[in-house]
Write a protein that holds these residues in place. Structure first.
Motif, PDB file in Angstrom:
ATOM      1  N   SER A 113       0.829  -1.203   0.000  1.00 35.84           N
ATOM      2  CA  SER A 113       0.000   0.000   0.000  1.00 35.84           C
ATOM      3  C   SER A 113       0.865   1.255   0.000  1.00 35.84           C
ATOM      4  N   LEU A 114       0.448   2.259  -0.771  1.00 37.82           N
ATOM      5  CA  LEU A 114       1.178   3.522  -0.793  1.00 37.82           C
ATOM      6  C   LEU A 114       1.037   4.259   0.534  1.00 37.82           C
ATOM      7  N   ASP A 115      -0.168   4.267   1.099  1.00 37.02           N
ATOM      8  CA  ASP A 115      -0.330   4.950   2.386  1.00 37.02           C
ATOM      9  C   ASP A 115       0.474   4.257   3.481  1.00 37.02           C
ATOM     10  N   GLY A 116       0.619   2.932   3.373  1.00 32.87           N
ATOM     11  CA  GLY A 116       1.450   2.218   4.334  1.00 32.87           C
ATOM     12  C   GLY A 116       2.916   2.605   4.225  1.00 32.87           C
ATOM     13  N   LEU A 117       3.409   2.775   2.995  1.00 30.43           N
ATOM     14  CA  LEU A 117       4.794   3.210   2.797  1.00 30.43           C
ATOM     15  C   LEU A 117       5.024   4.600   3.391  1.00 30.43           C
ATOM     16  N   LEU A 118       4.100   5.518   3.121  1.00 35.16           N
ATOM     17  CA  LEU A 118       4.251   6.882   3.628  1.00 35.16           C
ATOM     18  C   LEU A 118       4.183   6.912   5.152  1.00 35.16           C
ATOM     19  N   ALA A 119       3.239   6.161   5.723  1.00 32.93           N
ATOM     20  CA  ALA A 119       3.114   6.122   7.180  1.00 32.93           C
ATOM     21  C   ALA A 119       4.357   5.513   7.816  1.00 32.93           C
ATOM     22  N   ALA A 127      16.887  13.203  20.179  1.00 31.63           N
ATOM     23  CA  ALA A 127      16.564  14.069  21.310  1.00 31.63           C
ATOM     24  C   ALA A 127      16.700  13.360  22.650  1.00 31.63           C
ATOM     25  N   GLY A 128      16.955  12.055  22.614  1.00 29.40           N
ATOM     26  CA  GLY A 128      17.091  11.299  23.851  1.00 29.40           C
ATOM     27  C   GLY A 128      15.783  11.078  24.575  1.00 29.40           C
ATOM     28  N   THR A 129      14.679  11.080  23.830  1.00 27.76           N
ATOM     29  CA  THR A 129      13.361  10.883  24.435  1.00 27.76           C
ATOM     30  C   THR A 129      12.824   9.502  24.081  1.00 27.76           C
ATOM     31  N   ASP A 130      11.780   9.094  24.798  1.00 28.95           N
ATOM     32  CA  ASP A 130      11.183   7.784  24.567  1.00 28.95           C
ATOM     33  C   ASP A 130      10.304   7.814  23.325  1.00 28.95           C
ATOM     34  N   TYR A 131      10.263   6.674  22.658  1.00 33.99           N
ATOM     35  CA  TYR A 131       9.397   6.512  21.491  1.00 33.99           C
ATOM     36  C   TYR A 131       8.386   5.421  21.805  1.00 33.99           C
ATOM     37  N   GLU A 132       7.116   5.732  21.630  1.00 37.34           N
ATOM     38  CA  GLU A 132       6.061   4.777  21.965  1.00 37.34           C
ATOM     39  C   GLU A 132       5.741   3.903  20.757  1.00 37.34           C
ATOM     40  N   PRO A 133       6.057   2.613  20.807  1.00 38.17           N
ATOM     41  CA  PRO A 133       5.769   1.732  19.670  1.00 38.17           C
ATOM     42  C   PRO A 133       4.290   1.372  19.615  1.00 38.17           C
ATOM     43  N   TYR A 134       3.903   0.768  18.491  1.00 38.43           N
ATOM     44  CA  TYR A 134       2.533   0.281  18.374  1.00 38.43           C
ATOM     45  C   TYR A 134       2.293  -0.837  19.377  1.00 38.43           C
ATOM     46  N   SER A 135       1.076  -0.899  19.893  1.00 42.79           N
ATOM     47  CA  SER A 135       0.683  -1.974  20.795  1.00 42.79           C
ATOM     48  C   SER A 135      -0.696  -2.474  20.383  1.00 42.79           C
ATOM     49  N   PRO A 136      -0.914  -3.791  20.393  1.00 47.38           N
ATOM     50  CA  PRO A 136      -2.244  -4.309  20.035  1.00 47.38           C
ATOM     51  C   PRO A 136      -3.320  -3.927  21.040  1.00 47.38           C
ATOM     52  N   ARG A 162      -6.730   1.129   6.743  1.00 48.47           N
ATOM     53  CA  ARG A 162      -5.680   2.149   6.637  1.00 48.47           C
ATOM     54  C   ARG A 162      -4.551   1.762   7.590  1.00 48.47           C
ATOM     55  N   PRO A 163      -3.384   2.377   7.458  1.00 51.05           N
ATOM     56  CA  PRO A 163      -2.240   1.990   8.299  1.00 51.05           C
ATOM     57  C   PRO A 163      -2.494   2.295   9.776  1.00 51.05           C
ATOM     58  N   PRO A 164      -1.934   1.440  10.651  1.00 55.95           N
ATOM     59  CA  PRO A 164      -1.240   0.170  10.384  1.00 55.95           C
ATOM     60  C   PRO A 164      -2.239  -0.942  10.056  1.00 55.95           C
ATOM     61  N   TYR A 165      -2.125  -1.512   8.869  1.00 53.52           N
ATOM     62  CA  TYR A 165      -3.135  -2.430   8.347  1.00 53.52           C
ATOM     63  C   TYR A 165      -3.313  -3.689   9.196  1.00 53.52           C
ATOM     64  N   MET A 166      -2.239  -4.146   9.850  1.00 53.51           N
ATOM     65  CA  MET A 166      -2.332  -5.393  10.604  1.00 53.51           C
ATOM     66  C   MET A 166      -2.784  -5.188  12.043  1.00 53.51           C
ATOM     67  N   PRO A 173      -5.224  -4.841  15.091  1.00 45.84           N
ATOM     68  CA  PRO A 173      -6.589  -5.374  15.253  1.00 45.84           C
ATOM     69  C   PRO A 173      -7.687  -4.328  15.114  1.00 45.84           C
ATOM     70  N   CYS A 174      -7.455  -3.112  15.599  1.00 45.48           N
ATOM     71  CA  CYS A 174      -8.519  -2.104  15.559  1.00 45.48           C
ATOM     72  C   CYS A 174      -8.744  -1.551  14.156  1.00 45.48           C
ATOM     73  N   ARG A 175      -7.832  -1.817  13.236  1.00 41.77           N
ATOM     74  CA  ARG A 175      -7.980  -1.329  11.868  1.00 41.77           C
ATOM     75  C   ARG A 175      -8.747  -2.320  10.987  1.00 41.77           C
ATOM     76  N   ARG A 176      -8.955  -3.516  11.484  1.00 43.09           N
ATOM     77  CA  ARG A 176      -9.585  -4.544  10.663  1.00 43.09           C
ATOM     78  C   ARG A 176     -11.104  -4.418  10.697  1.00 43.09           C
ATOM     79  N   THR A 177     -11.697  -4.536   9.522  1.00 42.72           N
ATOM     80  CA  THR A 177     -13.142  -4.470   9.391  1.00 42.72           C
ATOM     81  C   THR A 177     -13.547  -5.211   8.123  1.00 42.72           C
ATOM     82  N   GLN A 178     -14.831  -5.382   7.912  1.00 43.36           N
ATOM     83  CA  GLN A 178     -15.311  -6.076   6.721  1.00 43.36           C
ATOM     84  C   GLN A 178     -15.210  -5.138   5.524  1.00 43.36           C
ATOM     85  N   VAL A 179     -14.441  -5.539   4.522  1.00 45.39           N
ATOM     86  CA  VAL A 179     -14.187  -4.676   3.366  1.00 45.39           C
ATOM     87  C   VAL A 179     -14.233  -5.491   2.078  1.00 45.39           C
ATOM     88  N   LEU A 180     -14.271  -4.773   0.970  1.00 47.65           N
ATOM     89  CA  LEU A 180     -14.030  -5.382  -0.329  1.00 47.65           C
ATOM     90  C   LEU A 180     -12.524  -5.451  -0.541  1.00 47.65           C
TER      91      LEU A 180
END
Length: 244
Positions: free
Chosen positions: A31-37, A51-60, A228-232, A234-241
């Motif tokens: 996906s192009l939007d996935g690449l940009l994100a 900057a020496g600050t914390d980075y919050e990763p994705y969490s399910p 839409r990103p992040p595609y994998m 759980p909260c992004r998943r829905t019934q789609v074409l």
């Protein structure tokens, strides 16, 4: 279904000139939007590290924040069922396949012994999490990958230019991008460039509402997948074409 377009956004064709194609897991393109994100996330991580600050990763367990991509938004079926106005990759000059490589892995007994002081006498290579593996890697062999979108051409180019490889197993030389090209098509149909491949088939995951009144558009059927990103996530998943 409407498109939320800001100033400076026009229909675009993004083309990546590939060295030898790309490896990916799902049956449709990257996906192009996935690449940009992904590039925005990488820039954010680099800035946090500098900057020496914390980075919050994705969490399910948490709902990820939608990043501000330089793309228009399609309202989809309303509420949270919107998506970015961009398609998944479409291979040009593709060499018919299937093309499959294989990768293998096995545990390094000596390295495991250096990392732990409580190992069994032998770590089995036939069962368990450290078993040996031989895995197939499907490839799409083509000269170019093409995306359609509605967005800001300069901002999209700025994010894509540093990307030199895409897809799976990039460290093994797969998915090497030789160059990026972005062409503007201001007179093109914005809905079409937001949803369809050049062959007029569905080019991305989309709610059923997006195709209402659009005639007989070939699709890959219905399924539960990210919109839409992040595609994998759980909260992004829905019934789609699904795309073709």
């Amino acid at each position: 279904m409407t498109l939320d377009i800001t100033a400076g956004m026009v229909p675009l064709v993004v083309r990546a000139r590939m060295a030898a194609g790309v490896a990916h897991a799902v049956p449709w393109g990257i996906s192009l939007d996935g690449l940009l994100a992904s590039e925005i996330r990488e820039n954010t991580k680099a800035a946090a590290w500098a900057a020496g600050t914390d980075y919050e990763p994705y969490s399910p367990d948490t709902i990820p924040k939608d990043l501000d991509l330089p793309l228009a938004r399609c309202t989809g079926d309303g509420a949270d069922g919107w998506h970015w106005a961009a398609t998944f990759a479409y291979p040009e000059d593709q060499i018919p396949g299937p093309h499959v490589q294989y990768w293998s892995a096995r545990p390094d007994q000596q390295a495991l012994g250096q990392m732990s002081d409580q190992l069994p006498a032998l770590v089995s290579e036939r069962q368990g999490r450290y078993r040996s593996r031989v895995m197939p890697l499907p490839l799409t062999v083509c000269r170019h990958l093409l995306w359609r979108a509605v967005g800001d051409p300069d901002a999209v180019a700025e994010l894509l230019t540093p990307i030199v490889s895409i897809g799976k197993k990039r460290g093994a030389g797969n998915g090497h991008v030789l160059s990026w090209e972005i062409a503007e098509h201001p007179d093109a149909d914005r809905w079409e460039f937001s949803h369809l491949h050049p062959d007029s088939s569905l080019g991305r995951t989309a709610p059923v509402a997006c195709l209402h009144g659009r005639g007989d558009v070939p699709t890959g059927g219905e399924g539960r997948m990210g919109l839409r990103p992040p595609y994998m996530h759980p909260c992004r998943r829905t019934q789609v074409l699904l795309p073709v």
